[in-house]
Design a protein around this motif. Structure first.
Motif, PDB file in Angstrom:
ATOM      1  N   LEU A 110       5.114  13.893   2.523  1.00  0.00           N
ATOM      2  CA  LEU A 110       5.582  12.618   3.049  1.00  0.00           C
ATOM      3  C   LEU A 110       4.926  11.494   2.264  1.00  0.00           C
ATOM      4  O   LEU A 110       3.702  11.404   2.203  1.00  0.00           O
ATOM      5  N   GLN A 111       5.746  10.646   1.666  1.00  0.00           N
ATOM      6  CA  GLN A 111       5.255   9.464   0.959  1.00  0.00           C
ATOM      7  C   GLN A 111       5.625   8.230   1.766  1.00  0.00           C
ATOM      8  O   GLN A 111       6.771   8.069   2.193  1.00  0.00           O
ATOM      9  N   VAL A 112       4.644   7.369   1.985  1.00  0.00           N
ATOM     10  CA  VAL A 112       4.826   6.162   2.791  1.00  0.00           C
ATOM     11  C   VAL A 112       4.545   4.945   1.914  1.00  0.00           C
ATOM     12  O   VAL A 112       3.442   4.796   1.395  1.00  0.00           O
ATOM     13  N   SER A 153      19.038  11.528   7.155  1.00  0.00           N
ATOM     14  CA  SER A 153      18.480  12.750   7.737  1.00  0.00           C
ATOM     15  C   SER A 153      17.775  13.617   6.711  1.00  0.00           C
ATOM     16  O   SER A 153      18.326  13.907   5.642  1.00  0.00           O
ATOM     17  N   GLU A 154      16.533  13.997   7.040  1.00  0.00           N
ATOM     18  CA  GLU A 154      15.695  14.902   6.236  1.00  0.00           C
ATOM     19  C   GLU A 154      15.216  14.274   4.926  1.00  0.00           C
ATOM     20  O   GLU A 154      14.492  14.920   4.172  1.00  0.00           O
ATOM     21  N   GLN A 155      15.600  13.033   4.629  1.00  0.00           N
ATOM     22  CA  GLN A 155      15.258  12.425   3.340  1.00  0.00           C
ATOM     23  C   GLN A 155      14.454  11.136   3.453  1.00  0.00           C
ATOM     24  O   GLN A 155      13.429  10.991   2.790  1.00  0.00           O
ATOM     25  N   ARG A 156      14.912  10.198   4.294  1.00  0.00           N
ATOM     26  CA  ARG A 156      14.333   8.861   4.201  1.00  0.00           C
ATOM     27  C   ARG A 156      14.491   8.101   5.521  1.00  0.00           C
ATOM     28  O   ARG A 156      15.499   8.211   6.214  1.00  0.00           O
ATOM     29  N   ILE A 157      13.447   7.315   5.839  1.00  0.00           N
ATOM     30  CA  ILE A 157      13.482   6.364   6.945  1.00  0.00           C
ATOM     31  C   ILE A 157      12.943   5.040   6.425  1.00  0.00           C
ATOM     32  O   ILE A 157      11.868   5.004   5.816  1.00  0.00           O
ATOM     33  N   VAL A 158      13.677   3.961   6.622  1.00  0.00           N
ATOM     34  CA  VAL A 158      13.215   2.622   6.249  1.00  0.00           C
ATOM     35  C   VAL A 158      13.227   1.770   7.506  1.00  0.00           C
ATOM     36  O   VAL A 158      14.194   1.808   8.288  1.00  0.00           O
ATOM     37  N   MET A 159      12.156   0.999   7.703  1.00  0.00           N
ATOM     38  CA  MET A 159      12.071   0.221   8.941  1.00  0.00           C
ATOM     39  C   MET A 159      11.249  -1.041   8.755  1.00  0.00           C
ATOM     40  O   MET A 159      10.395  -1.126   7.877  1.00  0.00           O
ATOM     41  N   LYS A 160      11.563  -2.040   9.582  1.00  0.00           N
ATOM     42  CA  LYS A 160      10.666  -3.175   9.771  1.00  0.00           C
ATOM     43  C   LYS A 160       9.616  -2.732  10.769  1.00  0.00           C
ATOM     44  O   LYS A 160       9.932  -2.092  11.778  1.00  0.00           O
ATOM     45  N   ILE A 189       0.848  -1.191   0.000  1.00  0.00           N
ATOM     46  CA  ILE A 189       0.000   0.000   0.000  1.00  0.00           C
ATOM     47  C   ILE A 189       0.879   1.234   0.000  1.00  0.00           C
ATOM     48  O   ILE A 189       2.017   1.205   0.461  1.00  0.00           O
ATOM     49  N   ASN A 190       0.357   2.321  -0.550  1.00  0.00           N
ATOM     50  CA  ASN A 190       1.073   3.593  -0.598  1.00  0.00           C
ATOM     51  C   ASN A 190       0.181   4.686  -0.027  1.00  0.00           C
ATOM     52  O   ASN A 190      -1.023   4.738  -0.317  1.00  0.00           O
ATOM     53  N   LYS A 221       8.768   2.415   4.159  1.00  0.00           N
ATOM     54  CA  LYS A 221       9.717   3.423   3.683  1.00  0.00           C
ATOM     55  C   LYS A 221       9.046   4.792   3.718  1.00  0.00           C
ATOM     56  O   LYS A 221       8.022   5.002   3.066  1.00  0.00           O
ATOM     57  N   LEU A 222       9.619   5.713   4.477  1.00  0.00           N
ATOM     58  CA  LEU A 222       9.145   7.092   4.536  1.00  0.00           C
ATOM     59  C   LEU A 222      10.099   7.961   3.725  1.00  0.00           C
ATOM     60  O   LEU A 222      11.305   7.950   3.964  1.00  0.00           O
ATOM     61  N   THR A 223       9.557   8.718   2.791  1.00  0.00           N
ATOM     62  CA  THR A 223      10.372   9.615   1.980  1.00  0.00           C
ATOM     63  C   THR A 223       9.847  11.029   2.141  1.00  0.00           C
ATOM     64  O   THR A 223       8.648  11.282   2.000  1.00  0.00           O
ATOM     65  N   PHE A 224      10.750  11.960   2.463  1.00  0.00           N
ATOM     66  CA  PHE A 224      10.390  13.349   2.756  1.00  0.00           C
ATOM     67  C   PHE A 224      10.779  14.237   1.573  1.00  0.00           C
ATOM     68  O   PHE A 224      11.945  14.256   1.170  1.00  0.00           O
ATOM     69  N   TYR A 225       9.799  14.956   1.009  1.00  0.00           N
ATOM     70  CA  TYR A 225      10.037  15.829  -0.143  1.00  0.00           C
ATOM     71  C   TYR A 225       9.773  17.274   0.257  1.00  0.00           C
ATOM     72  O   TYR A 225       8.695  17.611   0.764  1.00  0.00           O
ATOM     73  N   ASN A 226      10.754  18.123   0.010  1.00  0.00           N
ATOM     74  CA  ASN A 226      10.625  19.543   0.318  1.00  0.00           C
ATOM     75  C   ASN A 226       9.752  20.225  -0.732  1.00  0.00           C
ATOM     76  O   ASN A 226      10.037  20.165  -1.921  1.00  0.00           O
TER      77      ASN A 226
END
Length: 338
Positions: A300-302, A266-273, A209-210, A288-293
């Protein structure tokens, strides 16, 4: 107030060794005025702009009148600030001629969006006309609004900490808890998670899912909210343990969500289980969390891979309620949704 052992447990101070207002459920307030004056001055004095005509910069903050505070009532944070700011600026043309000017911000407050705040730029008395005035009115005013937005973000992050207080054991007491959960609460007290290896998952039908949303704050501040234990406790209104490092474990919402950080940029991406407690044992999705300015904030795209089939709606609703809505309601990063 209810007697010990009776009534709404959120009103009971028995669970804290110091009898402190549990989770600040009663009305609490912190004064942020002195901190705000210093912060506003430092941000404004860093404003400078330049083009082919020359350079302009703020050289003095002569007046910062107003007040700021943060209040917590029933776990909801309320930010109040109202400021009238006067500044001086100096412009230097390419030929070395200097000009003096002034800036007034009469209505910086929690009731106005930053783009609604008046930034009134003018020349000092008896100064001749100059193209540098246009530079300061356009680019300078834009930089000043950026600084004001940075102040608001910093205010919310700085004064959120300590406003959501755990009980003495990190969670509210519940009757008839199994021993495993009691042991886990003891770990939460020390800020540590039980030592365990998170497996790669079990084989079950899964889907992807997105999600996406937009927040009126910078990628830097939004990223920080997702990895800072106190801030996570603030927007989830529940105990959390967070080890913000690659391979670090986390547990949120009183153990209903748990996982491990796989990547932190930092400020760009978080990936996690990541998993819900109700999912099949040892099964984790990859989030996967991606942060776009963006000009008006952060998108925020998940991306959620490995969500158990049949759990799509619960997962979407959980992210919307506990993450997206929780962050916006707590820190005030409200914008129109997609």
């Amino acid at each position: 107030m209810a007697k010990w052992g009776q009534g709404d447990p959120r009103w009971i101070v028995e669970e804290r060794a110091d009898a402190t207002n549990v989770n600040n459920w009663h009305w609490t307030e912190r004064d942020a005025s002195n901190w705000s004056v210093d912060k506003l001055k430092s941000l404004m004095l860093a404003v400078n702009v330049e083009n082919e005509e020359g350079m302009c910069k703020v050289t003095e903050v002569s007046k910062v009148d107003g007040e700021a505070s943060i209040n917590n009532r029933k776990g909801k944070l309320i930010f109040f600030f109202e400021w009238n700011i006067h500044m001086a600026w100096t412009g230097t043309s390419k030929t070395g001629i200097k000009y003096q000017g002034n800036v007034e911000i009469p209505n910086l407050s929690d009731e106005n969006d930053v783009d609604e705040v008046d930034v009134i730029v003018g020349l000092a008395k008896d100064e001749p006309d100059t193209q540098l005035l246009a530079l300061m009115k356009n680019d300078g005013a834009s930089k000043i609004r950026e600084a004001l937005l940075n102040y608001i973000d910093a205010l919310k992050l700085e004064f959120t900490q300590g406003m959501i207080l755990p009980t003495i054991n990190g969670v509210s007491k519940e009757p008839s808890q199994p021993k495993l959960k009691v042991d886990l609460q003891a770990k939460i007290t020390t800020g540590q998670l039980p030592s365990q290896n998170i497996p790669d998952g079990v084989k079950i039908p899964t889907c992807k899912i997105n999600l996406k949303d937009r927040f009126m704050t910078s990628p830097e501040e939004l990223y920080r909210i997702f990895i800072t234990q106190e801030l996570i406790q603030a927007f989830t209104h529940a105990p959390a343990v967070v080890e913000a490092a690659k391979g670090g474990k986390f547990q949120l919402l009183d153990g209903n969500v748990s996982g491990e950080f796989l990547e932190l940029v930092s400020e760009q991406r978080i990936v996690m289980k990541w998993r819900y407690r109700s999912w099949p044992t040892d099964h984790y999705a990859t989030i996967k969390l991606t942060f776009y300015n963006k000009n008006d904030g952060t998108e925020l795209q998940v991306e959620c891979k490995g969500v158990p089939v049949g759990e799509e709606d619960q997962t979407k609703a959980g992210w919307q309620r506990y993450y997206f809505d929780g962050i916006k309601q707590t820190f005030g990063y409200n914008v129109r949704l997609f």
